[in-house]
Scaffold this motif. Structure first.
Motif, mmCIF file in Angstrom:
data_model
loop_
_atom_site.group_PDB
_atom_site.id
_atom_site.type_symbol
_atom_site.label_atom_id
_atom_site.label_comp_id
_atom_site.label_asym_id
_atom_site.label_seq_id
_atom_site.Cartn_x
_atom_site.Cartn_y
_atom_site.Cartn_z
ATOM 1 N N LYS A 36 0.872 -1.294 0.140
ATOM 2 C CA LYS A 36 -0.157 0.027 -0.163
ATOM 3 C C LYS A 36 0.814 1.283 0.015
ATOM 4 O O LYS A 36 2.113 1.352 0.544
ATOM 5 C CB LYS A 36 -1.115 0.082 1.130
ATOM 6 C CG LYS A 36 -1.941 -1.073 1.213
ATOM 7 C CD LYS A 36 -2.674 -1.606 2.438
ATOM 8 C CE LYS A 36 -1.619 -2.718 3.104
ATOM 9 N NZ LYS A 36 -1.472 -4.076 2.567
ATOM 10 N N LEU A 37 0.286 2.444 -0.457
ATOM 11 C CA LEU A 37 1.026 3.644 -0.536
ATOM 12 C C LEU A 37 0.227 4.414 0.256
ATOM 13 O O LEU A 37 -1.013 4.482 0.379
ATOM 14 C CB LEU A 37 1.238 4.060 -1.968
ATOM 15 C CG LEU A 37 1.969 3.310 -2.787
ATOM 16 C CD1 LEU A 37 1.898 3.467 -4.211
ATOM 17 C CD2 LEU A 37 3.577 3.097 -2.433
ATOM 18 N N ARG A 38 0.812 5.502 0.948
ATOM 19 C CA ARG A 38 0.051 6.758 1.416
ATOM 20 C C ARG A 38 0.415 7.934 0.890
ATOM 21 O O ARG A 38 1.383 8.438 0.557
ATOM 22 C CB ARG A 38 0.428 6.743 2.775
ATOM 23 C CG ARG A 38 -0.367 7.656 3.497
ATOM 24 C CD ARG A 38 -0.640 7.468 5.129
ATOM 25 N NE ARG A 38 -0.952 6.074 5.637
ATOM 26 C CZ ARG A 38 -1.927 5.708 6.134
ATOM 27 N NH1 ARG A 38 -2.862 6.579 5.856
ATOM 28 N NH2 ARG A 38 -2.348 4.483 6.682
ATOM 29 N N THR A 48 -2.395 -1.507 -3.781
ATOM 30 C CA THR A 48 -1.854 -1.844 -5.041
ATOM 31 C C THR A 48 -2.067 -3.575 -5.247
ATOM 32 O O THR A 48 -2.550 -4.113 -4.235
ATOM 33 C CB THR A 48 -0.438 -1.685 -5.145
ATOM 34 O OG1 THR A 48 0.219 -2.921 -4.335
ATOM 35 C CG2 THR A 48 0.142 -0.400 -4.803
ATOM 36 N N ASP A 49 -2.011 -4.067 -6.418
ATOM 37 C CA ASP A 49 -2.083 -5.517 -6.329
ATOM 38 C C ASP A 49 -0.712 -6.055 -6.599
ATOM 39 O O ASP A 49 -0.497 -7.381 -6.846
ATOM 40 C CB ASP A 49 -2.515 -5.554 -7.888
ATOM 41 C CG ASP A 49 -1.978 -5.509 -9.035
ATOM 42 O OD1 ASP A 49 -0.612 -4.644 -8.853
ATOM 43 O OD2 ASP A 49 -2.408 -5.454 -10.344
ATOM 44 N N ARG A 128 -5.093 -12.615 -8.862
ATOM 45 C CA ARG A 128 -5.376 -10.978 -9.075
ATOM 46 C C ARG A 128 -4.277 -10.094 -8.539
ATOM 47 O O ARG A 128 -4.209 -8.948 -8.612
ATOM 48 C CB ARG A 128 -6.545 -10.414 -8.288
ATOM 49 C CG ARG A 128 -7.776 -11.220 -8.756
ATOM 50 C CD ARG A 128 -9.159 -10.319 -8.430
ATOM 51 N NE ARG A 128 -9.259 -10.627 -6.910
ATOM 52 C CZ ARG A 128 -10.292 -9.644 -6.240
ATOM 53 N NH1 ARG A 128 -11.074 -9.119 -6.983
ATOM 54 N NH2 ARG A 128 -10.486 -10.111 -4.997
ATOM 55 N N ALA A 129 -3.142 -10.701 -8.239
ATOM 56 C CA ALA A 129 -1.797 -10.128 -7.514
ATOM 57 C C ALA A 129 -0.901 -10.630 -8.222
ATOM 58 O O ALA A 129 -0.422 -11.600 -8.856
ATOM 59 C CB ALA A 129 -1.710 -10.460 -6.012
ATOM 60 N N ILE A 130 0.358 -9.658 -8.304
ATOM 61 C CA ILE A 130 1.536 -9.936 -8.759
ATOM 62 C C ILE A 130 2.620 -9.829 -7.562
ATOM 63 O O ILE A 130 2.392 -9.232 -6.713
ATOM 64 C CB ILE A 130 1.666 -9.014 -10.072
ATOM 65 C CG1 ILE A 130 3.098 -9.296 -10.646
ATOM 66 C CG2 ILE A 130 1.976 -7.456 -9.459
ATOM 67 C CD1 ILE A 130 3.562 -8.503 -11.924
ATOM 68 N N ILE A 142 -1.379 0.905 -8.774
ATOM 69 C CA ILE A 142 -2.524 1.430 -7.885
ATOM 70 C C ILE A 142 -4.028 0.762 -8.664
ATOM 71 O O ILE A 142 -4.285 0.865 -9.663
ATOM 72 C CB ILE A 142 -2.400 2.770 -7.692
ATOM 73 C CG1 ILE A 142 -1.410 3.110 -7.162
ATOM 74 C CG2 ILE A 142 -3.774 3.385 -6.875
ATOM 75 C CD1 ILE A 142 -0.888 4.531 -7.009
ATOM 76 N N ILE A 143 -4.627 0.090 -7.481
ATOM 77 C CA ILE A 143 -5.974 -0.448 -7.815
ATOM 78 C C ILE A 143 -7.160 0.099 -6.674
ATOM 79 O O ILE A 143 -6.541 0.350 -5.464
ATOM 80 C CB ILE A 143 -5.891 -1.817 -8.056
ATOM 81 C CG1 ILE A 143 -5.358 -2.596 -7.006
ATOM 82 C CG2 ILE A 143 -5.165 -2.200 -9.547
ATOM 83 C CD1 ILE A 143 -5.125 -4.093 -6.978
#
Length: 162
Positions: A36-38, A48-49, A128-130, A142-143
């Motif tokens: 995650k980003l803030r 994010t994925d 759904r993730a990498i 970002i999703i």
């Protein structure tokens, strides 16, 4: 009329749960293991994925749970005390639901009896993730879906057709 004892998650405060009870509240969705980003200006959490390098993106299990803190320096061990201040757990998280006095949904392994229902309900990151090892820049991933609940996510019983 039955005389069933309510499940532990409905009667035991989070801070008083045994380690086994606490660990079993995790549904194994893998969403908390996504980076995650803030946002600097708004303090908003951006999902994010991109998964931690230890997360198996198919099974959604940590490949080295016992040693994760040694291998991933910023891996967090969630505690009951931390729950009041954390804003990045998904709305479907068992810890969040129990903290807020909400029931666990039909797909939660403690209710369904199997971890497969987490994938079946579309809650998990499976497929759904990498991995962070292949992702590149987080800003390119970002999703929204990790911070959202799928349709029927909070149903107490399995929706028809599932």
């Amino acid at each position: 009329m039955t005389d069933e004892t309510p499940p532990f998650w409905e009667t035991t405060p989070l801070a008083q749960m045994t380690r086994a009870q606490w660990e079993s509240l995790c549904d194994g969705c893998g969403r908390c293991c996504l980076h995650k980003l803030r946002e600097d200006e708004t303090d908003e959490v951006l999902f994010t994925d991109v998964a931690c390098r230890l997360l198996d993106t198919t099974t959604c299990l940590c490949t080295d749970y016992a040693h994760r803190h040694r291998r991933v320096q910023d891996c967090i061990s969630l505690t009951a005390e931390m729950l009041a201040d954390i804003d990045w757990l998904p709305p479907t998280c068992g810890y969040v639901l129990v903290r807020d006095g909400e029931p666990l949904p039909w797909w939660h392994p403690l209710v369904s009896g199997t971890h497969e229902t987490v994938h079946e309900a579309g809650i998990s990151v499976s497929g759904r993730a990498i991995s962070e090892r292949r992702a590149g820049l987080l800003e390119d991933h970002i999703i929204d879906w990790p911070g959202e609940a799928p349709k029927d996510a909070f149903c107490r019983t399995r929706p028809r057709g599932r």
